[in-house]
Enzyme design. Structure first.
Site, PDB file in Angstrom:
ATOM      1  N   HIS A 169     -21.690  10.087   9.799  1.00 60.18           N
ATOM      2  CA  HIS A 169     -20.531  10.349   8.938  1.00 60.18           C
ATOM      3  C   HIS A 169     -19.946  11.729   9.204  1.00 60.18           C
ATOM      4  CE1 HIS A 169     -22.968   7.331   6.842  1.00 60.18           C
ATOM      5  NE2 HIS A 169     -21.790   6.780   6.655  1.00 60.18           N
ATOM      6  N   ASP A 209     -27.232  -7.410  10.912  1.00 65.07           N
ATOM      7  CA  ASP A 209     -26.926  -6.339   9.965  1.00 65.07           C
ATOM      8  C   ASP A 209     -26.834  -6.873   8.544  1.00 65.07           C
ATOM      9  OD1 ASP A 209     -26.687  -4.417  11.978  1.00 65.07           O
ATOM     10  OD2 ASP A 209     -24.585  -4.917  12.342  1.00 65.07           O
ATOM     11  N   ARG A 239       0.825  -1.223   0.000  1.00 65.24           N
ATOM     12  CA  ARG A 239       0.000   0.000   0.000  1.00 65.24           C
ATOM     13  C   ARG A 239       0.856   1.270   0.000  1.00 65.24           C
ATOM     14  NH1 ARG A 239      -3.908  -0.533   4.869  1.00 65.24           N
ATOM     15  NH2 ARG A 239      -2.154  -1.691   5.735  1.00 65.24           N
ATOM     16  N   GLU A 251     -30.578   4.303   7.016  1.00 70.84           N
ATOM     17  CA  GLU A 251     -29.896   5.598   6.974  1.00 70.84           C
ATOM     18  C   GLU A 251     -30.794   6.621   6.281  1.00 70.84           C
ATOM     19  OE1 GLU A 251     -25.808   5.466   5.593  1.00 70.84           O
ATOM     20  OE2 GLU A 251     -26.158   7.284   4.436  1.00 70.84           O
ATOM     21  N   TRP A 283     -19.084  -9.019   0.993  1.00 76.71           N
ATOM     22  CA  TRP A 283     -17.831  -8.357   1.342  1.00 76.71           C
ATOM     23  C   TRP A 283     -16.657  -9.323   1.442  1.00 76.71           C
ATOM     24  CZ3 TRP A 283     -20.001  -4.258   5.361  1.00 76.71           C
ATOM     25  CH2 TRP A 283     -20.585  -3.220   4.628  1.00 76.71           C
ATOM     26  N   CYS A 332     -26.137   4.797  11.608  1.00 78.48           N
ATOM     27  CA  CYS A 332     -25.273   3.613  11.512  1.00 78.48           C
ATOM     28  C   CYS A 332     -24.471   3.513  12.809  1.00 78.48           C
ATOM     29  CB  CYS A 332     -24.363   3.752  10.290  1.00 78.48           C
ATOM     30  SG  CYS A 332     -23.471   2.230   9.865  1.00 78.48           S
TER      31      CYS A 332
HETATM   32  N1  GLN Z   1     -23.464  -3.073  13.891  1.00 77.72           N
HETATM   33  C1  GLN Z   1     -22.528  -2.429  13.051  1.00 77.72           C
HETATM   34  C2  GLN Z   1     -21.943  -1.203  13.730  1.00 77.72           C
HETATM   35  O1  GLN Z   1     -22.635  -0.556  14.437  1.00 77.72           O
HETATM   36  C3  GLN Z   1     -23.165  -2.019  11.753  1.00 77.72           C
HETATM   37  C4  GLN Z   1     -22.185  -1.398  10.817  1.00 77.72           C
HETATM   38  C5  GLN Z   1     -22.752  -1.142   9.438  1.00 77.72           C
HETATM   39  O2  GLN Z   1     -23.926  -1.191   9.231  1.00 77.72           O
HETATM   40  N2  GLN Z   1     -21.902  -0.853   8.486  1.00 77.72           N
HETATM   41  O3  GLN Z   1     -20.810  -0.852  13.548  1.00 77.72           O
HETATM   42 ZN    ZN Z   2     -24.839   0.877   8.784  1.00 78.77          ZN
END
Ligand code: GLN
Ligand code: ZN
Length: 758
Positions: free
Chosen positions: A699, A604, A16, A670, A566, A731
């Site tokens: 964010h 999730d 990297r 979200e 992922w 989130c």
């Molecule tokens: N449970 C996870 C967190 O709170 C959810 C993260 C996500 O949705 N990307 O970090």
């Molecule tokens: Zn999330």
């Protein structure tokens, strides 16, 4: 002779190097000169890695993003970045990320360009901006400099650029004007570019038009025809490149465009190859992408060769070989891996190894198979070993999958009766408050995890350290007055890796980095075998957290579809089957949590949406198996157990029915940044269960006010009955600091209290 070439090479570097150089530059720890020097050194190394190819891509090396490079090459720079002083590269970073330097003064900071996913990959590009006055102007200095630099090093250069139709298609019109009105002036700049390139004695240029694998409306098909008719007289030869899928309705179009060659993704569109050969005029080159550029498995050289020999007979000198797409989407070099299990390692190929495979295939065709017999035998050994490895195949897992039935995905009763039972049991107030799972991951937490991994910290000491974090987290939530608590996830660095590391069938690389955007990389885990769960993965932490409080503690899991999307996924069985295996291990975890008296469990599915196929016609198939897998993981519980799911988006318009079919008791999404506009879909679709539209944009470091959150929830209440609404952030909070989080959550709770009174 068969010609070999590559469509693109990863820019980030084995260790990297580019990431670290960029970040040092942004924090003013190195000069621009030093950054450029590192970049030059990396390019030299990358070209060397490709020196056995007949044609090497140049122009693929990017400081931030290839689409943004294209915008600069075309002189399509947003107005807000035009009159800033300093130099080009700083302006480039400003468009990419709002500022070039971390401490840049406000007067040169601008709004960063919008970022979105590159087709169905995890790479993100900066969206080109258009308006009716957009004026293109060729600014090819960067590309030309890279070409001459490569030529000086004796590289057999093939410049790569994004084609005009795809470039236009990817961008956004900022004033509602029709992007296609810009096509003529855009194509003119491409024509100028080709003229410049021919002066550099360039023979072939690769023009990427991946939108050929999507469903194109007729005006875009016409755009293709017009564009390439105009460019037909270029003094360089054009290789039109499509990848990431099948051409289908666009096959005839792609074959008929007046270019000199066509590249197709022969991994994803193998069954179209013959049709393409039949349709392609016989003065054109056909480049076959026969090494998978999206995954990390070795190519089965014997099988591929057998097939290629047939095609070679038809195509002869018109046949080129390449990876299916740019190698941007795989890690650079497997040789760096020192800790991977040797067997598993022998089944893999990263970018460098993939190009080696390409060379072997070409040599077998050009000089006879005997010339590469050793390599082919060793490849066959690896392929065979993988096929029969006991690591890969687990009959218990397979038997369980074979017995799957729809019942497994059904809750005992429908939502309405469950909701009654749950409300009696939990006695939650109206507008109940909760969070999405993680709390700030402090330096101490990360240090403790590192020390544990390196052996510096014993299991006992590590467990203690995490328990202290959990205590802290529970205390704060209690004192703030949240209704449903979480343990805070201090033991997880990543929501997929944490689970993968405890499952059989998963492997982890040390340096398997893939660029996600700019200097950000991800290291997807590798699913190589049947998935099973030797032990419960979260019960101890969650039960410990529950033991600290009388309030409800929510268990926190990652869903099967997100685990799949992922990861690098095995290619020897359908993705749907791997997903089903994942769903069973999550199901077992859910049931273990339930047995330990955890009565609210969140699963999730952050990445469910991004797994949607590029073509809408394939969405249903994907959603059918994805939702089924989710349901099996979640719905084995009793009616009194409340299941939550969480998604990091709320663009549900096109998949809302599938989301409803998941039948989670509560879904958190979200929405704060969109001012709840994203909830419009609920005007038309009556979402049946409970929902928590995020009111706190995690964010941003900003602390939302009570009023702003009340207002957002009131907007939500216009569409969804209040008794089915939850109040929560967008989130997880792991990237925020405690100071912000305390203030924001305290406001959130005040907002919920105010709403209850109203
Ligand atoms: N449970 C996870 C967190 O709170 C959810 C993260 C996500 O949705 N990307 O970090
Ligand atoms: Zn999330």
């Amino acid at each position: 002779m068969v010609v070999t070439h590559n469509l693109g090479f990863p820019s980030i570097g084995k260790q990297r190097e580019l990431k670290f150089a960029l970040e040092k530059y942004w924090s003013r720890n190195i000069s621009q000169e030093e950054l450029l020097q590192t970049a030059g050194m990396l390019r030299k190394q990358f070209w060397k890695n490709q020196d056995k190819l007949d044609l090497v891509p140049v122009g693929d090396f990017s400081f931030y993003d290839q689409v943004l490079d294209m915008s600069f090459l075309l002189g399509n720079i947003p107005k807000r970045a035009e009159n800033l002083s300093y130099n080009d590269l700083d302006n480039y970073f400003r468009v990419a990320r709002g500022r070039s330097y971390v401490d840049e003064s406000d007067c040169t900071c601008i709004q960063a360009g919008e970022m979105t996913k590159w087709f169905d990959t995890n790479y993100h590009y900066i969206v080109p901006e258009f308006n009716k006055n957009t004026n293109f102007k060729l600014q090819a200095q960067r590309l030309i400099a890279q070409i001459t630099e490569a030529q000086k090093q004796g590289v057999k250069v093939k410049p790569v650029i994004i084609g005009p139709v795809t470039y236009l298609w990817l961008g956004k019109s900022k004033d509602e004007s029709n992007k296609l009105d810009l096509l003529d002036s855009l194509v003119e700049v491409y024509a100028q570019l080709f003229k410049e390139l021919s002066k550099l004695e360039i023979k072939w240029v690769q023009v990427d038009e991946p939108i050929l694998v999507t469903e194109l409306e007729s005006n875009w098909q016409v755009a293709f025809k017009d564009t390439y008719d105009t460019l037909a007289n270029s003094q360089v030869k054009l290789l039109l490149a499509s990848y990431f899928g099948t051409l289908q309705d666009n096959l005839g179009l792609a074959c008929s465009l007046p270019v000199d060659g066509l590249h197709i993704d022969a991994i994803n569109a193998r069954n179209e190859v013959q049709a393409v050969i039949d349709n392609l005029p016989d003065d054109k080159v056909l480049s076959l992408g026969i090494v998978d550029g999206r995954n990390i498995w070795k190519t089965d050289l014997n099988v591929t060769l057998l097939w290629l020999k047939e095609i070679y007979q038809q195509l002869q000198n018109r046949m080129w070989l390449a990876p299916s797409c740019s190698l941007l989407h795989v890690p650079m070099d497997l040789d760096s891996e020192q800790e991977l299990d040797v067997d598993i390692k022998s089944w893999l190929a990263f970018a460098v190894q993939k190009l080696e495979e390409l060379n072997i295939l070409a040599q077998a065709l050009n000089k006879g198979q005997a010339s590469v017999v050793k390599q082919i035998v060793s490849n066959a050994d690896a392929i065979n070993a993988r096929k029969h490895s006991p690591f890969v195949h687990n009959s218990t897992v397979q038997e369980r999958i074979a017995q799957v039935n729809d019942e497994l995905g059904n809750r005992q009763s429908e939502y309405k009766s469950r909701a009654k039972l749950q409300s009696k049991k939990f006695k939650l107030p109206l507008y109940p408050t909760t969070t999405i799972g993680s709390f700030p991951q402090t330096l101490e937490i990360r240090q403790a995890r590192r020390d544990y991994k390196s052996g510096k910290l014993s299991t006992k000491k590590y467990t203690q350290a995490m328990q202290i974090e959990i205590q802290h987290c529970v205390q704060i939530q209690e004192s703030l007055g949240l209704d449903v608590l979480v343990h805070g996830e201090p033991e997880r660095n990543d929501m997929v890796e944490y689970f993968g590391q405890q499952l059989n069938g998963y492997a982890f690389s040390q340096f398997g980095w893939v660029r996600s955007y700019g200097s950000r990389c991800v290291k997807p885990p590798i699913i190589f075998g049947d998935i099973s769960r030797p032990n419960s993965m979260t019960v101890d932490w969650t039960a410990y957290a529950q033991s600290l409080t009388k309030k409800l503690m929510k268990g926190m899991l990652t869903g099967p579809v997100t685990m799949l999307n992922w990861s690098f996924v095995r290619d020897d069985q359908p993705r749907s089957v791997t997903c089903l295996q994942l769903s069973f291990v999550i199901r077992d975890e859910v049931l273990d949590l339930e047995k330990s008296n955890i009565n609210i469990i969140q699963i999730d599915e952050a990445a469910l949406r991004e797994g949607l196929p590029l073509r809408k016609s394939q969405w249903k198939t994907y959603l059918d198996w994805a939702i089924k897998a989710y349901r099996i993981s979640a719905n084995g519980v009793s009616d009194e157990t409340q299941i939550h799911t969480h998604m990091c988006y709320s663009e549900f318009n096109d998949i809302i029915k599938a989301i409803a079919q998941m039948d989670a008791d509560v879904i958190t999404i979200e929405t704060s940044r969109s001012d709840m506009e994203l909830l419009d879909v609920f005007d038309e679709f009556d979402y049946p269960n409970e929902i928590g539209p995020g009111v706190y944009d995690i964010h941003s470091p900003n602390v939302p006010s009570v009023d702003s959150m009340v207002e957002l929830m009131q907007k939500a209440a216009q569409r969804i009955p209040a008794k089915r609404l939850w109040v929560n952030p967008d989130c997880g909070l792991k990237t925020r600091n405690w100071h912000e989080v305390r203030l924001a959550l305290s406001n959130m709770i005040l907002a919920s209290k105010q709403l209850r009174q109203e």
